[in-house]
Design a protein around this motif. Structure first.
Motif, PDB file in Angstrom:
ATOM      1  N   SER A   2     -17.658   3.387  53.449  1.00  0.00           N
ATOM      2  CA  SER A   2     -16.569   3.295  52.493  1.00  0.00           C
ATOM      3  C   SER A   2     -17.099   3.158  51.072  1.00  0.00           C
ATOM      4  CB  SER A   2     -15.699   2.076  52.826  1.00  0.00           C
ATOM      5  OG  SER A   2     -16.405   0.884  52.571  1.00  0.00           O
ATOM      6  N   PRO A  45     -13.920 -11.008  59.270  1.00  0.00           N
ATOM      7  CA  PRO A  45     -13.282 -10.404  60.444  1.00  0.00           C
ATOM      8  C   PRO A  45     -13.172 -11.406  61.589  1.00  0.00           C
ATOM      9  CG  PRO A  45     -14.900  -8.898  59.506  1.00  0.00           C
ATOM     10  CD  PRO A  45     -15.070 -10.197  58.789  1.00  0.00           C
ATOM     11  N   PRO A  51     -10.249  -5.143  63.433  1.00  0.00           N
ATOM     12  CA  PRO A  51      -9.475  -4.618  62.312  1.00  0.00           C
ATOM     13  C   PRO A  51      -8.766  -5.728  61.536  1.00  0.00           C
ATOM     14  CG  PRO A  51      -8.260  -4.309  64.339  1.00  0.00           C
ATOM     15  CD  PRO A  51      -9.593  -4.894  64.735  1.00  0.00           C
ATOM     16  N   ASP A  52      -8.843  -6.963  62.030  1.00  0.00           N
ATOM     17  CA  ASP A  52      -8.132  -8.087  61.424  1.00  0.00           C
ATOM     18  C   ASP A  52      -9.112  -9.086  60.811  1.00  0.00           C
ATOM     19  OD1 ASP A  52      -5.660  -7.073  62.472  1.00  0.00           O
ATOM     20  OD2 ASP A  52      -6.231  -7.921  64.423  1.00  0.00           O
ATOM     21  N   ASP A  53      -8.631  -9.819  59.813  1.00  0.00           N
ATOM     22  CA  ASP A  53      -9.417 -10.854  59.150  1.00  0.00           C
ATOM     23  C   ASP A  53      -8.771 -12.214  59.369  1.00  0.00           C
ATOM     24  OD1 ASP A  53     -11.396  -9.135  57.914  1.00  0.00           O
ATOM     25  OD2 ASP A  53      -9.814  -8.489  56.533  1.00  0.00           O
ATOM     26  N   GLN A 240     -21.946  -2.937  58.024  1.00  0.00           N
ATOM     27  CA  GLN A 240     -21.560  -1.714  58.724  1.00  0.00           C
ATOM     28  C   GLN A 240     -22.263  -1.688  60.074  1.00  0.00           C
ATOM     29  OE1 GLN A 240     -22.815   2.502  57.597  1.00  0.00           O
ATOM     30  NE2 GLN A 240     -20.637   2.548  57.102  1.00  0.00           N
ATOM     31  N   GLY A 252     -12.294  -1.759  66.029  1.00  0.00           N
ATOM     32  CA  GLY A 252     -11.191  -1.147  65.301  1.00  0.00           C
ATOM     33  C   GLY A 252     -11.526  -0.839  63.861  1.00  0.00           C
ATOM     34  N   ARG A 253     -12.641  -1.387  63.379  1.00  0.00           N
ATOM     35  CA  ARG A 253     -13.065  -1.153  61.999  1.00  0.00           C
ATOM     36  C   ARG A 253     -14.579  -1.313  61.938  1.00  0.00           C
ATOM     37  NH1 ARG A 253     -10.519  -5.136  57.730  1.00  0.00           N
ATOM     38  NH2 ARG A 253     -11.893  -6.567  58.863  1.00  0.00           N
ATOM     39  N   ARG A 254     -15.251  -0.265  61.539  1.00  0.00           N
ATOM     40  CA  ARG A 254     -16.717  -0.281  61.519  1.00  0.00           C
ATOM     41  C   ARG A 254     -17.272  -1.157  60.405  1.00  0.00           C
ATOM     42  NH1 ARG A 254     -20.595   5.087  61.866  1.00  0.00           N
ATOM     43  NH2 ARG A 254     -22.583   3.961  61.999  1.00  0.00           N
ATOM     44  N   ASN A 255     -16.602  -1.192  59.275  1.00  0.00           N
ATOM     45  CA  ASN A 255     -17.070  -1.964  58.123  1.00  0.00           C
ATOM     46  C   ASN A 255     -16.368  -3.307  58.061  1.00  0.00           C
ATOM     47  OD1 ASN A 255     -18.704   0.199  57.227  1.00  0.00           O
ATOM     48  ND2 ASN A 255     -16.938   1.149  56.224  1.00  0.00           N
ATOM     49  N   GLY A 256     -17.128  -4.351  57.761  1.00  0.00           N
ATOM     50  CA  GLY A 256     -16.559  -5.682  57.610  1.00  0.00           C
ATOM     51  C   GLY A 256     -16.883  -6.247  56.243  1.00  0.00           C
TER      52      GLY A 256
END
Length: 267
Positions: A2, A45, A51-53, A240, A252-256
């Motif tokens: 990103s 995360p 995908p959630d924090d 990542q 659900g999300r590669r980057n944190g």
């Protein structure tokens, strides 16, 4: 990757590679016992790949004992480290860390263990103790650690970290760092794999990752001295996941992203 990840990586690399406007780096801790204690509020995360924090409140405790004969022993958020050999820019250390594991349900603001209801049916990853060795020269450190005991994960990890600290002024210090982590099959299976039984209990497809890059992280920390003993702290980090970890169906999300603010008192 990103744009936000690329931006922080570029800023961290720039800070690591150039120090034109920075003053000398802070000196090593004095001989004897020193440390700091405080509180941190962070957003992170709910688990790696989530995908959630969530918001986490945690203590910030660092203890350092420095001796001419026995080197330096430090306890902090990274665990326990004993720099048994410190010769010029070279150092050799024994390290121990505590892996918090993971729960398959949401965890509270005060509970540091990662977890999310999204993982219901996956079961928990038990906490474990890790031990290993680290070799460093200047700003570069290579560390290898292995899980101990039979309760938690049986995996091993290897980290390569480049970090440094600059005193921008008498009050402000910056701490940029870059870390790449490799993990073996056992570790990857524990945190990113989905067994046949787990696939039947959840909506995730079965997945059996092999060893490989776990993640790459870039962090930029700052400390501002409010007084000779009180310090305001801030940290921004992005991570990542490697290809094999990111391919897991639980990701659900590669980057944190990690954001943290805190205050601490030195002693």
């Amino acid at each position: 990757m990103s744009p936000r990840t690329r931006a922080l990586l570029a800023a961290t690399c720039l800070a690591l590679c150039t120090g034109v406007h920075a003053q000398a780096a802070p000196q090593s801790p004095p001989e004897g016992l020193s440390g700091r204690i405080g509180m941190l509020v962070s957003t992170t995360p709910t688990y790696e790949g989530s995908p959630d924090d969530r918001t986490l409140v945690s203590p910030d405790l660092t203890l350092t004992y420095r001796s001419r004969e026995w080197g330096t022993v430090q306890f902090g958020q990274r665990g326990l480290a004993w720099n048994a050999i410190e010769t010029g820019r070279f150092r050799l250390a024994l390290v121990a860390q505590f892996d918090l594991g993971r729960k398959d349900r949401d965890t509270s603001t005060w509970n540091p263990t990662p977890g999310d209801d999204r993982l219901a049916g996956m079961g928990k990853v038990r906490a474990s103790t890790e031990a290993g060795v680290a070799i460093g020269y200047g700003p570069v450190t290579l560390a290898a650690r292995q899980s101990l005991g039979q309760r938690g994960t049986k995996g091993a990890q290897v980290d390569m970290t480049i970090e440094h600290a600059w005193a921008v002024s008498e009050r402000l210090q910056l701490h940029p760092a870059l870390t790449a982590t490799w993990a073996d099959r056992d570790y990857m299976q524990a945190y990113f794999g989905v067994t046949a039984a787990q696939a039947q209990a959840t909506s995730f497809a079965a997945y059996n990752p092999t060893s490989g890059c776990h993640k790459v992280e870039a962090t930029l920390g700052a400390e501002y001295a409010l007084s000779p003993t009180w310090t305001l702290q801030a940290s921004l980090g992005v991570s990542q996941l490697g290809d094999k970890a990111a391919a897991s169906p639980i990701v659900g999300r590669r980057n944190g992203t990690l954001l943290a603010l805190g205050v601490a008192r030195a002693f």
